[in-house]
Motif scaffolding. Sequence first.
Motif, mmCIF file in Angstrom:
data_model
loop_
_atom_site.group_PDB
_atom_site.id
_atom_site.type_symbol
_atom_site.label_atom_id
_atom_site.label_comp_id
_atom_site.label_asym_id
_atom_site.label_seq_id
_atom_site.Cartn_x
_atom_site.Cartn_y
_atom_site.Cartn_z
ATOM 1 N N LEU A 1 0.829 -1.213 0.000
ATOM 2 C CA LEU A 1 0.000 0.000 0.000
ATOM 3 C C LEU A 1 0.858 1.254 0.000
ATOM 4 N N GLU A 2 1.879 1.249 0.842
ATOM 5 C CA GLU A 2 2.734 2.432 0.895
ATOM 6 C C GLU A 2 3.498 2.609 -0.418
ATOM 7 N N TYR B 1 2.415 1.967 -3.430
ATOM 8 C CA TYR B 1 1.514 2.590 -4.398
ATOM 9 C C TYR B 1 1.206 4.044 -4.045
ATOM 10 N N ILE B 2 1.131 4.345 -2.768
ATOM 11 C CA ILE B 2 0.954 5.746 -2.350
ATOM 12 C C ILE B 2 2.165 6.566 -2.784
ATOM 13 N N ARG B 3 3.357 6.023 -2.547
ATOM 14 C CA ARG B 3 4.596 6.711 -2.943
ATOM 15 C C ARG B 3 4.708 6.818 -4.465
ATOM 16 N N LEU C 1 2.217 7.184 -6.549
ATOM 17 C CA LEU C 1 1.363 8.320 -6.907
ATOM 18 C C LEU C 1 2.038 9.642 -6.553
ATOM 19 N N GLN C 2 2.724 9.644 -5.424
ATOM 20 C CA GLN C 2 3.386 10.848 -4.934
ATOM 21 C C GLN C 2 4.579 11.236 -5.819
ATOM 22 N N LYS D 1 5.697 9.462 -8.781
ATOM 23 C CA LYS D 1 5.579 9.070 -10.194
ATOM 24 C C LYS D 1 6.873 8.473 -10.737
ATOM 25 N N ALA E 1 9.693 5.768 -5.333
ATOM 26 C CA ALA E 1 8.614 5.222 -4.507
ATOM 27 C C ALA E 1 9.164 4.149 -3.582
ATOM 28 N N TYR F 1 7.794 7.241 8.686
ATOM 29 C CA TYR F 1 6.633 7.604 7.863
ATOM 30 C C TYR F 1 6.658 9.101 7.626
ATOM 31 N N PHE G 1 4.037 11.766 5.510
ATOM 32 C CA PHE G 1 2.926 12.040 4.589
ATOM 33 C C PHE G 1 2.645 13.508 4.566
#
Length: 110
Positions: free
Chosen positions: A61-62, A64-66, A68-69, A71, A76, A108, A110
Amino acid sequence: MVILISKYLVPNGYMGMTVFPFLLLKSKTLKENRVLINHEKIHLKQQLELLIIPFFVIYVLEFYIRLLQYKNRKMAYRNISFEREAFENEKDLNYLKKRPFWNFIGYYSF
């Protein structure tokens, strides 16, 4: 910890990976790389602290978040909290002796 050598199980671009209780290395010579082994031992500790399966769920999950962040797959990966802790401390071969429980939380951002 059980060390297995397999150029097929370790993804291209990586030297090793950890899936409790196995440390998978791309080649036999990497067994002598103390920094790499320490990096992977940090992941073993993280996996145990999160009871293994939740570690992998959070890791993916992290990632995929990274993604998106940033690219960028490499950025990531490098910014996953578990990886940030491991990369930052891999050269300190005594790190695991003094590492606080769930220390990855401090990595972490964010």
